[in-house]
Design a protein around this motif. Structure first.
Motif, PDB file in Angstrom:
ATOM      1  N   GLY A 177       9.463  12.568 -13.322  1.00 45.25           N
ATOM      2  CA  GLY A 177       8.696  11.339 -13.548  1.00 45.25           C
ATOM      3  C   GLY A 177       7.774  11.289 -14.671  1.00 45.25           C
ATOM      4  O   GLY A 177       7.084  10.358 -15.057  1.00 45.25           O
ATOM      5  N   SER A 178       8.161  12.413 -15.637  1.00 47.06           N
ATOM      6  CA  SER A 178       7.254  12.384 -16.985  1.00 47.06           C
ATOM      7  C   SER A 178       7.738  11.419 -17.662  1.00 47.06           C
ATOM      8  O   SER A 178       6.958  10.772 -18.551  1.00 47.06           O
ATOM      9  N   THR A 179       9.131  11.128 -17.874  1.00 41.28           N
ATOM     10  CA  THR A 179       9.553   9.899 -18.529  1.00 41.28           C
ATOM     11  C   THR A 179       9.014   8.468 -18.336  1.00 41.28           C
ATOM     12  O   THR A 179       8.575   8.015 -19.451  1.00 41.28           O
ATOM     13  N   GLY A 180       8.942   8.295 -16.981  1.00 39.51           N
ATOM     14  CA  GLY A 180       8.262   6.951 -16.656  1.00 39.51           C
ATOM     15  C   GLY A 180       6.984   7.029 -17.006  1.00 39.51           C
ATOM     16  O   GLY A 180       6.371   5.873 -17.502  1.00 39.51           O
ATOM     17  N   GLU A 181       6.080   8.054 -16.699  1.00 39.85           N
ATOM     18  CA  GLU A 181       4.703   7.983 -17.282  1.00 39.85           C
ATOM     19  C   GLU A 181       4.480   7.684 -18.804  1.00 39.85           C
ATOM     20  O   GLU A 181       3.557   7.241 -19.155  1.00 39.85           O
ATOM     21  N   HIS A 189      19.489  13.338 -23.076  1.00 42.26           N
ATOM     22  CA  HIS A 189      20.412  12.277 -22.906  1.00 42.26           C
ATOM     23  C   HIS A 189      21.004  12.040 -21.444  1.00 42.26           C
ATOM     24  O   HIS A 189      22.040  11.178 -21.105  1.00 42.26           O
ATOM     25  N   ALA A 190      20.564  12.731 -20.487  1.00 42.65           N
ATOM     26  CA  ALA A 190      20.748  12.441 -18.934  1.00 42.65           C
ATOM     27  C   ALA A 190      20.776  10.944 -18.785  1.00 42.65           C
ATOM     28  O   ALA A 190      19.781  10.350 -19.228  1.00 42.65           O
ATOM     29  N   GLU A 191      21.314  10.745 -17.669  1.00 47.38           N
ATOM     30  CA  GLU A 191      21.500   9.227 -17.376  1.00 47.38           C
ATOM     31  C   GLU A 191      20.073   8.600 -16.822  1.00 47.38           C
ATOM     32  O   GLU A 191      20.014   7.639 -17.267  1.00 47.38           O
ATOM     33  N   ALA A 208      15.913   4.812 -18.011  1.00 46.60           N
ATOM     34  CA  ALA A 208      14.612   4.408 -18.133  1.00 46.60           C
ATOM     35  C   ALA A 208      14.278   3.826 -19.648  1.00 46.60           C
ATOM     36  O   ALA A 208      13.619   2.791 -19.770  1.00 46.60           O
ATOM     37  N   LEU A 209      14.857   4.505 -20.493  1.00 41.21           N
ATOM     38  CA  LEU A 209      14.596   4.027 -21.957  1.00 41.21           C
ATOM     39  C   LEU A 209      15.378   2.789 -22.179  1.00 41.21           C
ATOM     40  O   LEU A 209      14.797   1.882 -22.694  1.00 41.21           O
ATOM     41  N   ARG A 210      16.469   2.556 -21.617  1.00 40.00           N
ATOM     42  CA  ARG A 210      17.132   1.186 -21.769  1.00 40.00           C
ATOM     43  C   ARG A 210      16.395   0.148 -21.215  1.00 40.00           C
ATOM     44  O   ARG A 210      16.160  -1.010 -21.672  1.00 40.00           O
ATOM     45  N   LEU A 253      10.847  12.745 -24.969  1.00 40.85           N
ATOM     46  CA  LEU A 253      11.557  12.138 -23.750  1.00 40.85           C
ATOM     47  C   LEU A 253      12.646  13.114 -23.205  1.00 40.85           C
ATOM     48  O   LEU A 253      13.389  13.783 -23.574  1.00 40.85           O
ATOM     49  N   GLY A 254      12.555  13.205 -21.913  1.00 40.33           N
ATOM     50  CA  GLY A 254      13.747  14.169 -21.105  1.00 40.33           C
ATOM     51  C   GLY A 254      13.408  15.214 -21.116  1.00 40.33           C
ATOM     52  O   GLY A 254      14.424  16.197 -20.821  1.00 40.33           O
ATOM     53  N   LYS A 255      12.057  15.806 -21.542  1.00 43.01           N
ATOM     54  CA  LYS A 255      11.935  17.327 -21.228  1.00 43.01           C
ATOM     55  C   LYS A 255      12.081  17.867 -19.905  1.00 43.01           C
ATOM     56  O   LYS A 255      12.564  18.988 -19.766  1.00 43.01           O
ATOM     57  N   ASP A 256      11.623  17.073 -18.905  1.00 44.60           N
ATOM     58  CA  ASP A 256      11.820  17.391 -17.479  1.00 44.60           C
ATOM     59  C   ASP A 256      13.447  17.549 -17.188  1.00 44.60           C
ATOM     60  O   ASP A 256      13.673  18.450 -16.513  1.00 44.60           O
TER      61      ASP A 256
END
Length: 221
Positions: free
Chosen positions: A54-58, A88-90, A95-97, A38-41
């Motif tokens: 968008g990769s986190t949402g996908e 840990h970007a907002e 999205a994870l929250r 998660l958050g690699k982008d």
């Protein structure tokens, strides 16, 4: 669209392989997912490389679909849930929250991987248990790094296995499950991940490729 599954026998235990690049143990009600990253982008953008959002949402959306199909009691992440400290970007945490609130009764266990150590732990609000490999659950030893564990079959990640298939001049690289006699490696789950190529003809492993919405047996042990 619903992804196809393929149920295989691993030392007398049923394991369901999903074309959404995860495995499910129906007896334990546990979903196994490797290398979410998660958050690699966000990490790439923070380091000056302009990649799309968008990769986190996908990735979280695919987790939603797996949960809807299998109704697991727990998810065990086989390492590398986060990619790096900038994960840990907002935008990622928000999205994870939201995702976690939808699945607040689901037990989440993270078997710590090498990227998790660099990224740092998630806050307590996300309610993710952390375990050190090997994490024993039923017949499985759940790890990030492929290894052998006495008295258990290992399910691991880390390698991001893909297989190259060819016909004539056409070539394609597909994520795959690689299962050897005592160790199985799951494909990377994250939407923004690379892959390490395995060669079916050079190994006695069983290879199951993810081809679109199907899991295809490429080679049997």
């Amino acid at each position: 669209m619903r992804a196809e599954t393929l149920t295989i026998d691993v030392n007398g235990h049923a394991l369901v392989l999903s074309a959404w690049r995860a495995a499910f143990d129906p007896a334990l009600g546990s979903l196994f997912v490797a290398d979410v990253h998660l958050g690699k982008d966000a990490v790439f953008r923070a380091r000056g490389i302009p990649v799309p959002v968008g990769s986190t949402g996908e990735t979280l959306g695919r987790l939603d679909r797996l949960i809807a199909v299998h109704q697991p009691e727990s998810i065990v992440f086989l390492g590398d849930l986060l990619h790096a400290r900038e994960s840990h970007a907002e935008e990622v945490l928000t999205a994870l929250r939201r995702w976690r609130l939808k699945h607040r009764n689901l037990r989440l266990v993270l078997v710590e991987g090498n990227h998790d150590k660099h990224a740092g732990a998630l806050a307590a609000e996300f309610d993710v248990e952390t375990a050190i490999e090997p994490y024993r659950l039923g017949p499985w030893a759940l790890c990030h790094h492929p290894q052998t564990v006495e008295g258990a079959y290992v399910l691991a990640g880390h390698e991001h296995p893909v297989i190259r298939l060819a016909t004539g001049f056409d070539r394609v690289r597909l994520p795959c499950f690689r299962l050897a006699g005592r160790v199985g490696v799951l494909p990377a789950f994250g939407a923004f991940t690379g892959g390490f190529e395995v060669r079916a003809e050079a190994t006695g492993d069983a290879i199951y490729a993810v081809a679109g919405e199907r899991v295809v047996r490429v080679r049997n042990r």
